[in-house]
Design a protein around this motif. Sequence first.
Motif, short mmCIF file in Angstrom:
data_model
loop_
_atom_site.label_atom_id
_atom_site.label_comp_id
_atom_site.label_asym_id
_atom_site.label_seq_id
_atom_site.Cartn_x
_atom_site.Cartn_y
_atom_site.Cartn_z
N HIS A 76 -5.81 2.90 12.02
CA HIS A 76 -5.73 4.22 11.38
C HIS A 76 -6.72 4.30 10.22
CE1 HIS A 76 -3.46 1.60 8.72
NE2 HIS A 76 -3.78 2.45 7.77
N LEU A 77 -6.86 5.49 9.65
CA LEU A 77 -7.67 5.67 8.45
C LEU A 77 -6.77 6.25 7.35
CD1 LEU A 77 -11.28 7.04 8.32
CD2 LEU A 77 -9.60 7.78 6.63
N THR A 78 -6.59 5.52 6.27
CA THR A 78 -5.71 5.96 5.19
C THR A 78 -6.37 7.04 4.35
OG1 THR A 78 -4.67 3.78 5.08
CG2 THR A 78 -4.41 5.20 3.15
N LEU A 79 -5.65 8.15 4.16
CA LEU A 79 -6.13 9.22 3.27
C LEU A 79 -5.59 9.03 1.86
CD1 LEU A 79 -5.54 12.42 5.46
CD2 LEU A 79 -7.77 11.50 4.77
N ALA A 80 -4.33 8.63 1.77
CA ALA A 80 -3.70 8.42 0.46
C ALA A 80 -2.50 7.51 0.64
CB ALA A 80 -3.26 9.75 -0.12
N PHE A 81 -2.41 6.52 -0.23
CA PHE A 81 -1.30 5.56 -0.16
C PHE A 81 -0.27 5.94 -1.22
CE2 PHE A 81 0.65 1.51 -1.49
CZ PHE A 81 1.24 1.16 -0.29
N LEU A 86 -1.73 18.02 -3.17
CA LEU A 86 -0.35 18.06 -2.69
C LEU A 86 0.49 16.99 -3.42
CD1 LEU A 86 0.54 17.92 1.10
CD2 LEU A 86 1.57 16.37 -0.50
N LEU A 87 -0.10 15.81 -3.59
CA LEU A 87 0.63 14.72 -4.24
C LEU A 87 0.89 15.06 -5.71
CD1 LEU A 87 -1.06 11.59 -2.67
CD2 LEU A 87 1.09 12.70 -2.06
N LEU A 88 -0.12 15.65 -6.37
CA LEU A 88 0.06 16.05 -7.76
C LEU A 88 1.18 17.07 -7.87
CD1 LEU A 88 -3.61 16.36 -9.09
CD2 LEU A 88 -1.81 14.82 -9.90
N ALA A 89 1.19 18.04 -6.93
CA ALA A 89 2.20 19.10 -6.95
C ALA A 89 3.59 18.52 -6.69
CB ALA A 89 1.87 20.16 -5.91
N THR A 90 3.65 17.43 -5.95
CA THR A 90 4.93 16.80 -5.64
C THR A 90 5.27 15.74 -6.68
OG1 THR A 90 4.13 17.00 -3.36
CG2 THR A 90 6.26 15.99 -3.62
N GLU A 91 4.40 15.66 -7.70
CA GLU A 91 4.60 14.71 -8.81
C GLU A 91 4.64 13.27 -8.34
OE1 GLU A 91 7.85 16.26 -11.08
OE2 GLU A 91 6.56 17.74 -12.04
N ILE A 92 3.78 12.99 -7.35
CA ILE A 92 3.61 11.60 -6.94
C ILE A 92 2.32 11.11 -7.57
CG2 ILE A 92 3.08 10.09 -4.98
CD1 ILE A 92 5.01 11.76 -3.34
N GLU A 93 2.43 9.97 -8.20
CA GLU A 93 1.27 9.37 -8.86
C GLU A 93 0.21 9.03 -7.80
OE1 GLU A 93 0.08 8.37 -12.69
OE2 GLU A 93 2.07 9.08 -12.11
N PRO A 94 -0.95 9.72 -7.83
CA PRO A 94 -1.96 9.33 -6.85
C PRO A 94 -2.65 8.03 -7.29
CG PRO A 94 -2.75 11.14 -8.21
CD PRO A 94 -1.41 10.74 -8.75
N ASP A 95 -3.10 7.22 -6.33
CA ASP A 95 -3.87 6.05 -6.77
C ASP A 95 -5.27 6.54 -7.09
OD1 ASP A 95 -5.78 5.46 -4.56
OD2 ASP A 95 -3.95 5.16 -3.40
N ASN A 96 -5.78 6.11 -8.22
CA ASN A 96 -7.04 6.68 -8.71
C ASN A 96 -8.27 5.97 -8.20
OD1 ASN A 96 -6.15 8.95 -10.14
ND2 ASN A 96 -5.35 7.61 -11.75
N LEU A 97 -8.07 5.19 -7.15
CA LEU A 97 -9.22 4.51 -6.57
C LEU A 97 -10.12 5.54 -5.90
CD1 LEU A 97 -7.26 1.61 -4.82
CD2 LEU A 97 -8.58 1.50 -6.96
N PRO A 98 -11.42 5.32 -5.92
CA PRO A 98 -12.29 6.23 -5.16
C PRO A 98 -11.92 6.14 -3.68
CG PRO A 98 -13.53 4.35 -6.03
CD PRO A 98 -12.16 4.24 -6.58
N PHE A 99 -12.09 7.25 -2.98
CA PHE A 99 -11.73 7.31 -1.55
C PHE A 99 -12.78 6.52 -0.76
CE2 PHE A 99 -11.67 10.29 2.35
CZ PHE A 99 -10.72 9.50 2.99
N ALA A 100 -12.38 5.38 -0.21
CA ALA A 100 -13.29 4.56 0.59
C ALA A 100 -12.96 4.81 2.06
CB ALA A 100 -13.12 3.09 0.23
N VAL A 101 -13.83 5.51 2.75
CA VAL A 101 -13.58 5.88 4.14
C VAL A 101 -13.74 4.63 5.01
CG1 VAL A 101 -14.34 7.33 6.06
CG2 VAL A 101 -14.44 8.21 3.71
N HIS A 102 -12.63 4.11 5.51
CA HIS A 102 -12.73 2.91 6.35
C HIS A 102 -11.52 2.78 7.26
CE1 HIS A 102 -10.00 1.40 3.27
NE2 HIS A 102 -9.68 0.41 4.09
N VAL A 103 -11.74 2.12 8.38
CA VAL A 103 -10.67 1.74 9.30
C VAL A 103 -10.64 0.22 9.31
CG1 VAL A 103 -9.95 1.68 11.72
CG2 VAL A 103 -10.88 3.80 10.75
N THR A 104 -9.52 -0.36 8.88
CA THR A 104 -9.42 -1.82 8.85
C THR A 104 -9.36 -2.37 10.28
OG1 THR A 104 -8.31 -1.79 6.71
CG2 THR A 104 -8.01 -3.77 8.06
N LEU A 105 -10.29 -3.28 10.56
CA LEU A 105 -10.37 -3.86 11.91
C LEU A 105 -9.80 -5.27 11.95
CD1 LEU A 105 -14.02 -2.82 12.87
CD2 LEU A 105 -11.90 -1.68 13.54
#
Length: 178
Positions: free
Chosen positions: A44-49, A110-129
Amino acid sequence: MHDAKQRLFFALWPDASTSGALATIAQEVAVESGGRATAPGNVHLTLAFLGDQPAHIACDLSAAASRISAPAFDLVFDKVESWRKTAIAWAGVRSVPPPLVALHDSVARLLLATEIEPDNLPFAVHVTLARRVVTAVRRPLAPPLTWHVAAFALVASELSSAGARYRVLSSWPLIGNA
Ligand code: ATP
Ligand code: MG
């Protein structure tokens, strides 16, 4: 009251044919890097953890996610690389399509609106192989693999004796012709 936790993340979940193609590449890269290939059904490709969340959060998130309106797009995987720090090898794209950035931003809002702490890492587009890689990899993926991304999903990560297993809780279509 007992409120069970769920380990959640938003992700792009591949269709069966893309999943199969990525799993095949994962096998090759595992051999090449001395790592362990991602289980075929887990690619898969993670958008937000989101990490561990109370179980009721998934309902709130699903309601909010269903209101996201974003276009479908193609992801062209054209390289394989590894990160020493996390010892993973991954498939990536030289060109990040703007609709992917827009979708990532929508999910972050959406996460901010739901008051979930987003991880502030830059978005690294990758699929773990592969994981536990011992030999670095950095090469083009030839021929490139095109994934037509037509949906995004909320996924639960569950631990089993066989390791992490992911379960798609809900998924929402992106707009556009197939
Ligand atoms: P394990 O942690 O047991 O090796 P995993 O990493 O495959 O398994 P999770 O830790 O549940 O499973 O992670 C689910 C997804 O979220 C994976 O794609 C993982 O790379 C990503 N992820 C995990 N932690 C973070 C984090 N802190 N920031 C961003 N993405 C993360
Ligand atoms: Mg992890």
